[in-house]
Scaffold this active site. Structure first.
Site, PDB file in Angstrom:
ATOM      1  N   TYR A 434       0.811  -1.236   0.000  1.00 25.06           N
ATOM      2  CA  TYR A 434       0.000   0.000   0.000  1.00 25.06           C
ATOM      3  C   TYR A 434       0.837   1.277   0.000  1.00 25.06           C
ATOM      4  O   TYR A 434       2.045   1.232   0.136  1.00 25.06           O
ATOM      5  CB  TYR A 434      -1.096  -0.011   1.058  1.00 25.06           C
ATOM      6  N   GLU A 435       0.169   2.364  -0.201  1.00 18.67           N
ATOM      7  CA  GLU A 435       0.827   3.684  -0.327  1.00 18.67           C
ATOM      8  C   GLU A 435       1.843   3.675  -1.474  1.00 18.67           C
ATOM      9  O   GLU A 435       2.910   4.262  -1.380  1.00 18.67           O
ATOM     10  CB  GLU A 435       1.481   4.043   1.020  1.00 18.67           C
ATOM     11  N   GLY A 436       1.462   3.023  -2.567  1.00 21.15           N
ATOM     12  CA  GLY A 436       2.349   2.869  -3.718  1.00 21.15           C
ATOM     13  C   GLY A 436       3.154   1.596  -3.588  1.00 21.15           C
ATOM     14  O   GLY A 436       4.074   1.532  -2.772  1.00 21.15           O
TER      15      GLY A 436
END
Lengths: 592, 592
Positions: A434-436
């Site tokens: 997550y978060e890229g």
């Protein structure tokens, strides 16, 4: 049940002995004398050890339950959240005007390590709120700040970030959620968002959703995207809670880990929202918070590995199995403890060398964010922008790997859920995604950050390494074991950049095929630099007659281990990078 | 739900084009002409694809349920097990005298890959039975063979291996289960065993437990251990099932993965058992089956990665996200498929290069077991003994790593349980632990196998590499891309051994501190050799006008990738090994 011991001394060591935080000149850092920092970390450590950590396996085994549109968090989460609120922890680094304590971000990061280590899933309810607060602080109107921030800082209300949709995560230009302007200045938000952490739960009176959606007139792709505030319960002009907004939870996902956090499908059915920041500038507005958010995930990367390591070390000291090759170490017992075996020791050293190096890198990164935000230092801003994908990508990959190694020390018992080692592995896994996703971090690093402003930040990094080497060349305790390998690794990093400049500019695939290895190469150099600094700090402490000699001896020995055993990985990454795209792209897509 | 496609062509390729299995001269191998092998693999593939694979997520989400001493396997397992029985798959390589088909072990291994890929947890019910059969075949009396084998070969009865106890796994010298001799020649077995795979279930009429226990008079430690047959239901002289034995399941463990297999705590409360093989030779008897058992786990290592890779590749081809750096590849669509991105391609290439290399190594290992068992070839026996810890340790580590990479391709969706990618990762994890944790494999390799018989097998391995290089030096298609890196990697392997000989003999810790890296170094060289052989085979096939040019082109390209991107890891492992034990053992045990 696994135990957790807050590493207060190690955090203070990085803040004071290594980063010398009270001498940086950054506003707020000077308030952080050792006693103040120690008092705050002690208090946070108690909450983490006594309240959050015991709930970690509970959250994992119970998970979150959706019933009639209401999400029930695991038993005990409500009380723990109340303790988190009462302690004012969410506002530690937030403006006093909204109820915060205005302490530096670097301190909040150190506290954050403890909370993540103790209970990553639980801490996300607060972490997401913190992110939403940052967005409102940066882009909200005065009225919006006044309406939302005090309640969010106090955790009476929590926040979420709504980006992903079923068909798009990384490529937000494809998103379909629509925002129709209304005559009263509000928007009607319609669409479905997925993977919304803390999207719905029973911990707070209200939930403030920040939602990316397309409003008319913005054009195609990411250009048309705006950011909206969509509260679960509408807020009346006097601040009281009003009607339920047209947003509902469609599903709570069954995930590999972080079961204690409710990952929700959120349905917006003409929900009322208000524009946050400028129209059609939603992507830019999201990006302004990205360094902080990604650093927070990089923090998770090593912080989950902390209790994993602690419990692996405890097991290795206690579990009797086999005899030392050099002769029995526990003659009165039926066998020696696992820790006598060199391969067990190797694994524990891998873990602690990574954790302590990553802790230093993360806190350095957080102090750069302070320097950027509080002192307006553009060089600090450029440096943290460069380092952010490394901190996020490298640290979450390695943190997961180290959690796996910690689990391995437990043998078969590590695979049994009730022992708790599996949870660390399963929880750690999400931080790589997550978060890229980490591949996107590598892309960001190589395609955007590296060459930004003509590579100024990268050059500044090399200058810093060179300066450190030159300043300390005369120190024989550093020269062979630290400076030499640091120099070699830094040379590999330069060679990779040269390859990108010579080949990658003409053929982007050649650079991108090496992006993941570059992220790791850079990560190793960063940790090599951090360990060199720690060794210097500990040597100085020993020289000045520090009382805790064993502490500093251990730092130097762990640093030597990192330099000897991990830093040589830079050569492998360089070899992979310079092999170029040809071997990577040789097969046609249909061959897969 | 993830899909699975049996890689029949790839398996046939290794058997026939690479290993040239029908020309080895090993009895039974000559029966394996391409058509026969293809027919059997096709049939096994159908069972794997249509019956086993669809049950894999069912097994994961349902798990096994203990109720009133009875373990219920997940819905559908009973029918699938009946299909497995009906097909006679368990007896494929077992003696005809007991109902088997006497086909070579290498063919059973190829079939095993498909079954593991399709449903690892399910396949263990049969796999454990196969292991128990091997033990009875090797050490049982004629009466024991007649009593147990026909029913076990047919899978009317299944088998288990009972080694581990709560306080000991690796160090079996500590075990406490007791066997008291009775006047009728039987023994009363008392003790608790844990982690017993398939210890209790509803798939078979009877379960034949093989149990390690200490009988009086054998002395301390492992010397006093004997192996016993303990049936769940006692077997009457006429072969009919009699009374329930005093063995019961105490618990079914909640594990990280392989939920479909019942991992049991087994309580032996004065259960009736019969000695299998010689008294006090239980450990030696277990060891005789170890190569096969460990090769079976090494097979699991890469086989779980197969469907993970297949589903990652499918997702990468389908999922539209972002645009290729070299210009849009899917102009009519809103975005390009993930597979255009070099870093996604890198990940897929990592996965397939490992899987295909490991498949070749495993089948080569299985053919060595055939050569040892069927042709009594001592050199083959020595070689497989040397390779076994590498196949088990290296392949399970890498298989897990590749399952993680496959999951990563799916981004956030990979973390959601219903998509199935998480199961591959969680299932793959156990293979690094059981049948001797990988650290124990590394210890076995460096402390026992390497120097066995004056290092004869290791020298034979080097001779084989050298011979291959010399034979093919004149082939320009092999020389630069394959032979050069193979030579360099092999040199690193030799340097590591030299280090062990010079330093490690004097100081065992120096060798053991590098044991894990040595196992990986050796694993890379093995896969480098396998890829060189595959490249040679595919070049020859292309030269001779093979119809499936794309197939062979892909093999060569994937091999080039392995040689360029993975083989250079040998230098890193060597650097870690030669850094010695000092940095590893620097800290006192109390410092952890």
């Amino acid at each position: 049940m696994p135990s957790y011991k807050a590493p207060t001394a190690d955090l203070l060591y990085v803040l004071h002995d290594v980063l010398r935080i009270s001498e940086t000149g950054v506003p707020g850092h000077d308030d952080l004398d050792r006693e103040t920092a120690a008092a705050i970390l002690d208090e946070a450590g108690r909450l983490a050890e006594k309240v959050l950590a015991p709930l970690n396996p509970v959250g994992d085994s119970e998970g979150c339950r959706l019933e009639n549109g209401v999400v029930h968090t695991p038993a005990g989460f409500t009380d723990a959240f109340a303790a988190m609120k009462d302690g004012g922890w969410n506002g530690l680094d937030l403006p006093e005007a909204y109820g915060g304590q205005n302490m530096p971000y670097v301190l909040a990061t150190a506290v954050g390590e403890m909370f993540v280590s103790a209970n990553m899933a639980f801490n996300m309810y607060q972490g997401l709120t913190h992110g939403a607060i940052s967005a409102i602080l940066a882009h909200g109107s005065d009225a919006q700040k006044a309406t939302y921030l005090p309640k969010m800082v106090s955790l009476d209300w929590t926040g979420t970030m709504n980006l992903t949709e079923p068909h798009c995560g990384t490529d937000l230009g494809l998103l379909r959620t629509r925002a129709e302007p209304q005559s009263d200045g509000s928007y009607r938000i319609t669409g479905q968002k997925i993977f919304i952490s803390a999207g719905e739960h029973d911990l707070a009176e209200n939930i403030i959703h920040l939602v990316l959606a397309k409003a008319p007139g913005g054009g195609e792709g990411t250009k048309g995207i705006s950011l909206f505030i969509v509260p679960k319960l509408l807020v009346k002009p006097d601040g009281a809670l009003g009607d339920r907004n047209a947003v509902s939870v469609g599903k709570v996902e069954r995930k590999m880990g972080i079961h204690g956090n409710a990952t929700c499908v959120m349905n917006y059915d003409g929900a009322t929202g208000w524009l946050l920041g400028d129209l059609h500038k939603g992507m830019r507005n999201m990006f302004t918070m990205m360094n902080e958010a990604r650093l927070g995930v990089g923090l998770q990367g090593y912080s989950v590995a902390v209790p994993a390591y602690q419990n692996a070390a405890a097991y290795a000291r206690d579990r009797l199995q086999g005899r030392a090759a050099t002769g029995p170490a526990n003659l009165s017992g039926p066998a020696d403890p696992l820790i006598v075996h060199p391969d067990i020791r190797r694994s524990l050293m891998d873990q602690r060398a990574f954790i302590e190096g990553a802790r230093a890198l993360t806190l350095w990164g957080a102090s750069l964010i302070d320097a950027s935000h509080r002192a307006g230092d553009p060089a600090a801003e450029a440096m943290i922008s460069l380092l952010t994908p490394v901190i996020k990508g490298f640290q979450t990959d390695k943190g997961f790997e180290m959690a796996v190694q910690a689990q391995q020390v437990w043998g078969g018992h590590g695979y049994i859920e009730e022992q708790g080692m599996s949870q660390f592995v399963r929880d750690a896994r999400i931080a790589m995604i997550y978060e890229g996703a980490n591949g996107v971090q590598a892309l960001d690093l190589v395609a955007r950050k590296l060459a930004a402003d003509n590579g100024k930040a990268m050059l500044a990094f090399f200058d810093m390494v060179k300066a450190f080497i030159n300043e300390n060349d005369g120190n024989p305790a550093l020269a062979t074991d630290f400076l030499l390998p640091l120099k070699a690794a830094s040379k590999d990093l330069q060679a990779a950049i040269l390859f990108f400049m010579q080949i990658g500019m003409k053929s982007p695939d050649d650079a991108l095929a090496g992006s993941y290895d570059f992220m790791h190469l850079f990560g190793h150099v960063c940790l090599g630099l951090m360990w060199s600094r720690m060794a210097k700090a500990s040597l100085a402490a020993l020289e000045s007659g520090a009382a805790d000699r064993a502490f500093h001896d251990a730092k130097i020995a762990t640093g030597r281990y990192y330099m000897a055993r991990h830093l040589p990985a830079t050569a492998l990454h360089l070899a992979r990078i310079t092999s170029g795209a040809a071997v990577v792209m040789a097969l046609p897509a249909e061959a897969f």
